[in-house]
Design a protein around this motif. Sequence first.
Motif, short mmCIF file in Angstrom:
data_model
loop_
_atom_site.label_atom_id
_atom_site.label_comp_id
_atom_site.label_asym_id
_atom_site.label_seq_id
_atom_site.Cartn_x
_atom_site.Cartn_y
_atom_site.Cartn_z
N ASN A 51 0.82 -1.21 0.00
CA ASN A 51 0.00 0.00 0.00
C ASN A 51 0.85 1.26 0.00
O ASN A 51 0.55 2.24 -0.69
CB ASN A 51 -0.94 -0.01 1.21
CG ASN A 51 -1.77 1.25 1.30
OD1 ASN A 51 -1.41 2.21 1.98
ND2 ASN A 51 -2.91 1.27 0.61
N GLN A 52 1.92 1.26 0.78
CA GLN A 52 2.80 2.43 0.84
C GLN A 52 3.41 2.73 -0.52
O GLN A 52 3.51 3.90 -0.93
CB GLN A 52 3.89 2.21 1.89
CG GLN A 52 3.38 2.28 3.32
CD GLN A 52 4.40 1.77 4.32
OE1 GLN A 52 5.48 1.29 3.95
NE2 GLN A 52 4.07 1.85 5.60
N GLY A 53 3.83 1.68 -1.22
CA GLY A 53 4.41 1.89 -2.55
C GLY A 53 3.41 2.43 -3.54
O GLY A 53 3.71 3.34 -4.31
N ALA A 54 2.20 1.86 -3.54
CA ALA A 54 1.16 2.33 -4.46
C ALA A 54 0.75 3.77 -4.14
O ALA A 54 0.61 4.61 -5.03
CB ALA A 54 -0.05 1.40 -4.37
N LYS A 55 0.58 4.06 -2.86
CA LYS A 55 0.17 5.40 -2.45
C LYS A 55 1.24 6.43 -2.80
O LYS A 55 0.94 7.57 -3.16
CB LYS A 55 -0.13 5.42 -0.96
CG LYS A 55 -0.80 6.68 -0.46
CD LYS A 55 -1.22 6.55 0.99
CE LYS A 55 -1.97 7.77 1.46
NZ LYS A 55 -1.16 9.01 1.42
#
Length: 379
Positions: A51-55
């Motif tokens: 999620n952190q990478g996508a966000k």
Amino acid sequence: MTWGRRQFSVGLGAVALGGFQMARAQSDGRIVLGQSAAFTGPAAQLGLQFNQGAKLFFDQLNSLGGVGKRTVEIRTLDDGYEPDRCAENTRKLIEDEVFALFGYIGTPTSLAALPLFTKEKVPFFGPFTGAEALRQPFNRLIFHVRASYYDETALIVRQLTNLGLKKIAVFYQNDAYGKAGLEGVTRALAELKLTPTAMATVERNSTDVAAAVEKLVPAAPDAVVQITAYASAAAFVRAARAAGFGGTFYNVSFVGTQALADELGKDGAGVVVSQVVPSPYQPSRQITREFLESIKKGGSKVQPNYSSMEGYLAARVFAEGLRQAQSGGKVTRESFIAGTEAIGTQVISGFPVSFSATSHAASKFVEMSMLTGDGRVRT
């Protein structure tokens, strides 16, 4: 479209150009994606890091106006890597009319969502799983950015047998994910007229590996292929070594490489993991340069690792699908599907992908990495 290091901001801006309307859309200027994933529990780092990478990608895309002047937002719900919770989350997200489901974590959870999003015709993009059950039979709503578990296990078996190691055991999670990986190992061995030396299981979200150690270590395999998440994989490595096992450990990418390295510490030295995205530590590759530049520009809280890199890459490819979808003016779920298929075969930020109307499996990229024992990973 390819985005180079100097062209990163320009490329983001190109995706952001142009206006459109959406059929079942967020009229307030947002494209809302729904993600059900493990954000707590023994598999939490998989969901958090992806999620952190996508966000990270979407936040920087939004800062340049989003796609067609609409920003992209991820709405998250925690399923703890449990299928029943994932199914309930999926119902909620669909009721909230999210544009698409994005970045689901795991095979059993994704399979729980499958009949729900299929019935409602909601796109399901970039799941963090390589299970064949989500690839065959073909479902036009599902788009895979990563290679399959069959691709990963084929490379693992090939590498082991090329080294002369033919006594291969399998330690797998007792659910759809573990069985998918086991099938991949078994198929790859069968092509060489071999079978697994021994097999043992662990329950999902459990680190009770005693029975598995008692079964596998006496079989004296040359190597153990682990098809499970990082907590149970680390527990097995430690317990097997304590019981006298001197062979090697191989894992598929879903294990969560950095999380496994963190769990094992110095005990991780020599543990091997197959990877389905380029190394997040080698800036010689364009997608890695863009990823690291994004962290430098505004993602200081994001740890560069394989799971966050996969989230970033999935978001990058999703944005390209949206860009293609808006070329016809109005964007709907149907036009997004057609737009993503229209990406065809090309290189996106240095990463080769291939979509078509009959194949939504973008990549067969697999390479091997090894833990160093000091928290690092090398390829």
